[in-house]
Design an enzyme around this catalytic site. Structure first.
Site, PDB file in Angstrom:
ATOM      1  N   ASP A  34       0.235  -1.015  -0.188  1.00 42.97           N
ATOM      2  CA  ASP A  34      -0.191   0.145   0.369  1.00 42.97           C
ATOM      3  C   ASP A  34       0.774   0.986   0.121  1.00 42.97           C
ATOM      4  O   ASP A  34       1.710   1.321   0.296  1.00 42.97           O
ATOM      5  CB  ASP A  34      -0.425   0.064   1.302  1.00 42.97           C
ATOM      6  CG  ASP A  34      -2.123   0.793   1.167  1.00 42.97           C
ATOM      7  OD1 ASP A  34      -1.751   2.452   0.841  1.00 42.97           O
ATOM      8  OD2 ASP A  34      -2.916   0.815   0.968  1.00 42.97           O
ATOM      9  N   ILE A  35       0.196   2.470  -0.877  1.00 46.68           N
ATOM     10  CA  ILE A  35       1.274   3.752  -0.829  1.00 46.68           C
ATOM     11  C   ILE A  35       0.830   4.578   0.245  1.00 46.68           C
ATOM     12  O   ILE A  35       2.345   5.297   0.358  1.00 46.68           O
ATOM     13  CB  ILE A  35       0.944   4.351  -2.439  1.00 46.68           C
ATOM     14  CG1 ILE A  35       2.533   4.643  -2.809  1.00 46.68           C
ATOM     15  CG2 ILE A  35       0.576   5.174  -2.009  1.00 46.68           C
ATOM     16  CD1 ILE A  35       1.670   4.994  -4.324  1.00 46.68           C
ATOM     17  N   ASN A  90     -12.864  -2.622   3.485  1.00 46.32           N
ATOM     18  CA  ASN A  90     -13.520  -1.967   3.732  1.00 46.32           C
ATOM     19  C   ASN A  90     -14.866  -1.752   1.756  1.00 46.32           C
ATOM     20  O   ASN A  90     -14.528  -1.684   0.739  1.00 46.32           O
ATOM     21  CB  ASN A  90     -12.658  -0.291   3.112  1.00 46.32           C
ATOM     22  CG  ASN A  90     -12.509  -0.075   4.661  1.00 46.32           C
ATOM     23  OD1 ASN A  90     -13.030  -0.254   5.413  1.00 46.32           O
ATOM     24  ND2 ASN A  90     -10.854   1.179   4.669  1.00 46.32           N
ATOM     25  N   HIS A  96     -15.582   3.508   4.395  1.00 42.12           N
ATOM     26  CA  HIS A  96     -15.153   3.985   3.915  1.00 42.12           C
ATOM     27  C   HIS A  96     -13.916   3.278   2.681  1.00 42.12           C
ATOM     28  O   HIS A  96     -12.538   3.637   3.213  1.00 42.12           O
ATOM     29  CB  HIS A  96     -13.535   4.013   5.345  1.00 42.12           C
ATOM     30  CG  HIS A  96     -12.022   4.858   5.614  1.00 42.12           C
ATOM     31  ND1 HIS A  96     -11.117   5.282   4.533  1.00 42.12           N
ATOM     32  CD2 HIS A  96     -12.416   6.116   5.992  1.00 42.12           C
ATOM     33  CE1 HIS A  96     -10.702   5.670   4.893  1.00 42.12           C
ATOM     34  NE2 HIS A  96     -10.659   6.462   5.490  1.00 42.12           N
ATOM     35  N   GLN A  97     -14.245   2.870   1.554  1.00 47.23           N
ATOM     36  CA  GLN A  97     -13.701   2.327   0.763  1.00 47.23           C
ATOM     37  C   GLN A  97     -13.278   3.731  -0.095  1.00 47.23           C
ATOM     38  O   GLN A  97     -14.293   4.113  -0.479  1.00 47.23           O
ATOM     39  CB  GLN A  97     -14.822   1.759  -0.083  1.00 47.23           C
ATOM     40  CG  GLN A  97     -14.076   1.137  -1.202  1.00 47.23           C
ATOM     41  CD  GLN A  97     -15.491   0.004  -2.627  1.00 47.23           C
ATOM     42  OE1 GLN A  97     -15.816  -0.406  -1.937  1.00 47.23           O
ATOM     43  NE2 GLN A  97     -14.089  -0.731  -3.175  1.00 47.23           N
ATOM     44  N   HIS A 103     -10.600  -4.648  -2.298  1.00 45.09           N
ATOM     45  CA  HIS A 103      -9.005  -4.828  -1.623  1.00 45.09           C
ATOM     46  C   HIS A 103      -9.610  -4.758  -0.380  1.00 45.09           C
ATOM     47  O   HIS A 103     -10.383  -4.932   0.044  1.00 45.09           O
ATOM     48  CB  HIS A 103      -7.999  -3.434  -2.272  1.00 45.09           C
ATOM     49  CG  HIS A 103      -9.071  -2.534  -1.570  1.00 45.09           C
ATOM     50  ND1 HIS A 103      -9.657  -1.639  -2.239  1.00 45.09           N
ATOM     51  CD2 HIS A 103      -8.751  -1.442  -0.190  1.00 45.09           C
ATOM     52  CE1 HIS A 103      -9.856  -0.940  -1.457  1.00 45.09           C
ATOM     53  NE2 HIS A 103      -9.522  -0.249  -0.605  1.00 45.09           N
ATOM     54  N   PHE A 104      -8.226  -5.579  -0.110  1.00 49.90           N
ATOM     55  CA  PHE A 104      -8.042  -6.309   1.328  1.00 49.90           C
ATOM     56  C   PHE A 104      -7.409  -5.873   2.215  1.00 49.90           C
ATOM     57  O   PHE A 104      -5.859  -5.614   0.930  1.00 49.90           O
ATOM     58  CB  PHE A 104      -8.426  -8.205   1.633  1.00 49.90           C
ATOM     59  CG  PHE A 104      -9.257  -8.871   1.488  1.00 49.90           C
ATOM     60  CD1 PHE A 104      -9.925  -9.258   0.328  1.00 49.90           C
ATOM     61  CD2 PHE A 104     -10.151  -8.986   2.602  1.00 49.90           C
ATOM     62  CE1 PHE A 104     -11.587  -9.162   0.538  1.00 49.90           C
ATOM     63  CE2 PHE A 104     -11.687  -9.745   2.529  1.00 49.90           C
ATOM     64  CZ  PHE A 104     -12.367  -9.737   1.306  1.00 49.90           C
ATOM     65  N   HIS A 105      -7.252  -5.403   2.866  1.00 53.48           N
ATOM     66  CA  HIS A 105      -6.096  -4.713   4.139  1.00 53.48           C
ATOM     67  C   HIS A 105      -5.280  -5.600   4.947  1.00 53.48           C
ATOM     68  O   HIS A 105      -5.943  -6.087   5.304  1.00 53.48           O
ATOM     69  CB  HIS A 105      -6.522  -3.768   4.415  1.00 53.48           C
ATOM     70  CG  HIS A 105      -6.870  -2.203   3.541  1.00 53.48           C
ATOM     71  ND1 HIS A 105      -6.101  -1.475   3.557  1.00 53.48           N
ATOM     72  CD2 HIS A 105      -7.967  -1.992   3.468  1.00 53.48           C
ATOM     73  CE1 HIS A 105      -6.563  -0.027   2.933  1.00 53.48           C
ATOM     74  NE2 HIS A 105      -7.926  -1.234   2.918  1.00 53.48           N
TER      75      HIS A 105
HETATM   76  P1  5GP Z   1      -9.834   2.114   0.844  1.00 57.00           P
HETATM   77  O1  5GP Z   1      -9.996   3.770   2.064  1.00 57.00           O
HETATM   78  O2  5GP Z   1     -10.370   2.622  -0.131  1.00 57.00           O
HETATM   79  O3  5GP Z   1      -9.831   0.178   1.446  1.00 57.00           O
HETATM   80  O4  5GP Z   1      -7.816   2.345   0.207  1.00 57.00           O
HETATM   81  C1  5GP Z   1      -7.685   2.174  -0.759  1.00 57.00           C
HETATM   82  C2  5GP Z   1      -5.950   1.856  -0.539  1.00 57.00           C
HETATM   83  O5  5GP Z   1      -5.187   1.709  -1.298  1.00 57.00           O
HETATM   84  C3  5GP Z   1      -5.390   2.870   0.788  1.00 57.00           C
HETATM   85  O6  5GP Z   1      -5.039   2.432   2.151  1.00 57.00           O
HETATM   86  C4  5GP Z   1      -4.356   4.126  -0.512  1.00 57.00           C
HETATM   87  O7  5GP Z   1      -3.558   4.041   0.022  1.00 57.00           O
HETATM   88  C5  5GP Z   1      -3.729   3.067  -0.954  1.00 57.00           C
HETATM   89  N1  5GP Z   1      -3.975   3.424  -2.659  1.00 57.00           N
HETATM   90  C6  5GP Z   1      -4.954   3.935  -3.503  1.00 57.00           C
HETATM   91  N2  5GP Z   1      -3.918   4.407  -4.267  1.00 57.00           N
HETATM   92  C7  5GP Z   1      -2.772   3.819  -4.418  1.00 57.00           C
HETATM   93  C8  5GP Z   1      -1.746   3.284  -5.080  1.00 57.00           C
HETATM   94  O8  5GP Z   1      -1.709   3.462  -6.758  1.00 57.00           O
HETATM   95  N3  5GP Z   1      -0.666   1.963  -5.228  1.00 57.00           N
HETATM   96  C9  5GP Z   1      -0.726   1.972  -4.390  1.00 57.00           C
HETATM   97  N4  5GP Z   1       0.091   0.570  -3.956  1.00 57.00           N
HETATM   98  N5  5GP Z   1      -1.294   1.112  -3.185  1.00 57.00           N
HETATM   99  C10 5GP Z   1      -2.564   2.987  -3.451  1.00 57.00           C
END
Ligand code: 5GP
Ligand code: ZN
Length: 142
Positions: A34-35, A90, A96-97, A103-105
């Site tokens: 995750d970035i 999420n 909070h998506q 995606h799974f964190h």
């Molecule tokens: P969400 O809030 O949708 O559950 O989480 C999205 C996740 O995607 C965030 O933790 C965010 O840091 C990550 N993310 C968003 N854009 C990018 C990207 O371009 N590259 C990577 N590696 N992660 C990303």
């Protein structure tokens, strides 16, 4: 089969158009760093196909992706030395998506770290749990 969405950041990562630090790559799934990590070692596991939310996914496609979770959790724990892990998914904007591709964190956790969430456990009025369970069961496949 779900289409690739050319506007979608995770579809573009899956297609190799946007670079990512990959950890798993097979025909069904991809895991990458995750970035914007909530903790160092924060990893994302995604299906290659574009599904906006988990409820859109066929069970087989979800299963093919989720089979990587135990190994990913073990690898993150071993590599970071973290004390615990949250696996978080999420589903929907209200949950909070932000990126509309499932995606799974996998988030490393340590005592006193910065990540926190509220867990306002409630209780049911008499009979309400059973009533709700019956409604949910009625919407489950056989
Ligand atoms: P969400 O809030 O949708 O559950 O989480 C999205 C996740 O995607 C965030 O933790 C965010 O840091 C990550 N993310 C968003 N854009 C990018 C990207 O371009 N590259 C990577 N590696 N992660 C990303
Ligand atoms: Zn996508």
């Amino acid at each position: 089969m779900a289409e690739t969405n050319t506007e979608c950041i995770f579809c573009r990562i899956a297609a190799g158009e946007i670079p990512a630090e990959r950890l798993v790559a097979d025909e069904a799934s991809l895991a990458f760093m995750d970035i914007g990590p909530l903790a160092e070692g924060h990893v994302l596991l995604v299906p290659r196909e574009h599904y906006e939310t988990l409820d859109d996914m066929p069970a087989e496609t979800a299963g093919a992706m989720l089979r990587h979770l135990p190994a990913l959790v073990r690898a993150v724990q071993t590599a970071t030395g973290c004390q615990g892990v949250n696996v978080l998914q999420n589903n929907g904007r209200v949950a909070h998506q932000v990126v509309p591709h499932v995606h799974f964190h996998v988030i490393p956790r340590d005592e006193g770290d910065a990540f926190a969430f509220n867990w306002p456990a409630g209780s049911y009025a008499e009979g309400r749990m059973a009533e709700l369970a019956e409604q949910i069961r009625s919407h489950m496949p056989e």
